[in-house]
Scaffold this motif. Structure first.
Motif, PDB file in Angstrom:
ATOM      1  N   LEU A 123       0.792   9.881  -5.659  1.00 47.00           N
ATOM      2  CA  LEU A 123       0.381  10.987  -4.781  1.00 47.00           C
ATOM      3  C   LEU A 123       1.402  12.121  -4.788  1.00 47.00           C
ATOM      4  O   LEU A 123       1.033  13.290  -4.734  1.00 47.00           O
ATOM      5  N   ASP A 124       2.680  11.778  -4.839  1.00 48.64           N
ATOM      6  CA  ASP A 124       3.706  12.818  -4.904  1.00 48.64           C
ATOM      7  C   ASP A 124       3.631  13.590  -6.212  1.00 48.64           C
ATOM      8  O   ASP A 124       3.880  14.798  -6.238  1.00 48.64           O
ATOM      9  N   VAL A 125       3.282  12.919  -7.285  1.00 51.65           N
ATOM     10  CA  VAL A 125       3.093  13.608  -8.564  1.00 51.65           C
ATOM     11  C   VAL A 125       1.908  14.559  -8.455  1.00 51.65           C
ATOM     12  O   VAL A 125       1.973  15.707  -8.897  1.00 51.65           O
ATOM     13  N   MET A 126       0.828  14.095  -7.827  1.00 50.04           N
ATOM     14  CA  MET A 126      -0.349  14.951  -7.654  1.00 50.04           C
ATOM     15  C   MET A 126      -0.053  16.133  -6.736  1.00 50.04           C
ATOM     16  O   MET A 126      -0.632  17.209  -6.892  1.00 50.04           O
ATOM     17  N   ALA A 127       0.843  15.946  -5.797  1.00 50.83           N
ATOM     18  CA  ALA A 127       1.232  17.041  -4.903  1.00 50.83           C
ATOM     19  C   ALA A 127       2.234  17.979  -5.570  1.00 50.83           C
ATOM     20  O   ALA A 127       2.666  18.945  -4.968  1.00 50.83           O
ATOM     21  N   GLN A 128       2.607  17.664  -6.794  1.00 45.91           N
ATOM     22  CA  GLN A 128       3.519  18.458  -7.610  1.00 45.91           C
ATOM     23  C   GLN A 128       4.935  18.504  -7.045  1.00 45.91           C
ATOM     24  O   GLN A 128       5.632  19.492  -7.182  1.00 45.91           O
ATOM     25  N   TYR A 129       5.327  17.381  -6.402  1.00 41.11           N
ATOM     26  CA  TYR A 129       6.711  17.270  -5.961  1.00 41.11           C
ATOM     27  C   TYR A 129       7.639  16.992  -7.131  1.00 41.11           C
ATOM     28  O   TYR A 129       8.843  17.201  -7.032  1.00 41.11           O
ATOM     29  N   TYR A 130       7.071  16.465  -8.213  1.00 39.56           N
ATOM     30  CA  TYR A 130       7.854  16.146  -9.402  1.00 39.56           C
ATOM     31  C   TYR A 130       7.265  16.880 -10.593  1.00 39.56           C
ATOM     32  O   TYR A 130       6.047  17.055 -10.689  1.00 39.56           O
ATOM     33  N   ASN A 131       8.113  17.259 -11.500  1.00 38.52           N
ATOM     34  CA  ASN A 131       7.671  17.918 -12.719  1.00 38.52           C
ATOM     35  C   ASN A 131       7.473  16.842 -13.784  1.00 38.52           C
ATOM     36  O   ASN A 131       8.424  16.375 -14.395  1.00 38.52           O
ATOM     37  N   LEU A 141       0.819  -1.209   0.000  1.00 44.50           N
ATOM     38  CA  LEU A 141       0.000   0.000   0.000  1.00 44.50           C
ATOM     39  C   LEU A 141       0.854   1.260   0.000  1.00 44.50           C
ATOM     40  O   LEU A 141       0.652   2.160  -0.802  1.00 44.50           O
ATOM     41  N   TYR A 142       1.817   1.311   0.892  1.00 37.07           N
ATOM     42  CA  TYR A 142       2.566   2.555   1.044  1.00 37.07           C
ATOM     43  C   TYR A 142       3.648   2.741  -0.006  1.00 37.07           C
ATOM     44  O   TYR A 142       3.840   3.844  -0.502  1.00 37.07           O
ATOM     45  N   VAL A 143       4.351   1.694  -0.373  1.00 36.83           N
ATOM     46  CA  VAL A 143       5.415   1.850  -1.371  1.00 36.83           C
ATOM     47  C   VAL A 143       4.820   1.976  -2.759  1.00 36.83           C
ATOM     48  O   VAL A 143       5.182   2.878  -3.520  1.00 36.83           O
ATOM     49  N   ASP A 144       3.893   1.097  -3.090  1.00 37.78           N
ATOM     50  CA  ASP A 144       3.340   1.102  -4.441  1.00 37.78           C
ATOM     51  C   ASP A 144       2.404   2.275  -4.696  1.00 37.78           C
ATOM     52  O   ASP A 144       2.364   2.811  -5.796  1.00 37.78           O
ATOM     53  N   ASP A 145       1.618   2.656  -3.690  1.00 31.55           N
ATOM     54  CA  ASP A 145       0.545   3.608  -3.949  1.00 31.55           C
ATOM     55  C   ASP A 145       0.650   4.952  -3.217  1.00 31.55           C
ATOM     56  O   ASP A 145       0.192   5.955  -3.731  1.00 31.55           O
ATOM     57  N   LEU A 146       1.203   4.966  -2.025  1.00 34.55           N
ATOM     58  CA  LEU A 146       1.082   6.178  -1.209  1.00 34.55           C
ATOM     59  C   LEU A 146       2.383   6.922  -0.944  1.00 34.55           C
ATOM     60  O   LEU A 146       2.387   7.862  -0.147  1.00 34.55           O
TER      61      LEU A 146
END
Length: 178
Positions: free
Chosen positions: A44-52, A34-39
């Motif tokens: 979620l990090d892409v949605m939080a805009q941590y990555y371009n 759950l946490y490594v694959d999805d969270l």
């Protein structure tokens, strides 16, 4: 009246301290999925805009960076997170129920450790579900119904609770875990 195969295995699992530790370890191992694959460090990090993430047609995370909520794979992602989390909560609740059963075989030395960790896991999973599927929490959204708080291994569908009640249950579990 059919005797379930897995209930026999369940009784054997919870017949000694090592079984309780094995069950708890199994929950932790399944949390990895759950946490490594999805969270974490992914969608979620892409949605939080941590990555371009570029909007080119080949990028695996383009639907998440563009918040394409109607895309089938986005819906699958959300369903998967929901299912995995509540599956973990159900398994965790089985462990908690065996800890407190009249015929529990867990020793007094292991009981507070196993029960405390299981209560903390249940609180954490519900809190993360609230973060993901509940409202942005504030005074006006506290009464908004959002997710169920599963306190038993029962397969009965639980009602959606207001965000404030979910948080009260999280705090209650964390206090009981300490």
């Amino acid at each position: 009246d059919v005797k379930m195969e897995d209930s026999i295995m369940e009784n054997m699992l919870f017949s000694n301290n090592e079984g309780y530790q094995t069950a708890l370890n199994g929950i932790y191992l399944n949390m990895i999925s759950l946490y490594v694959d999805d969270l974490s460090a992914g969608k979620l990090d892409v949605m939080a805009q941590y990555y371009n993430v570029t909007e080119n047609h080949d990028h695996a995370y383009k639907i998440y960076s563009g918040y394409k909520l109607d895309d089938d794979s986005f819906e699958y992602f959300l369903d998967n997170v929901w299912s995995k989390a509540y599956n973990l909560i159900a398994n965790n609740n089985v462990l908690l129920e065996h800890c407190d059963a009249d015929d529990a075989t867990v020793s007094s030395e292991y009981y507070p450790i196993v029960k405390g960790e299981a209560l903390a896991i249940r609180a954490m999973l519900h809190f993360d579900l609230l973060r993901l599927f509940g409202p942005v929490y504030n005074e006006s959204s506290a009464s908004q119904k959002c997710i169920p708080y599963q306190l038993s291994s029962s397969k009965d569908i639980q009602p959606l609770l207001p965000a404030s009640e979910v948080l009260q249950n999280v705090i209650k579990d964390l206090e009981a875990a300490s």
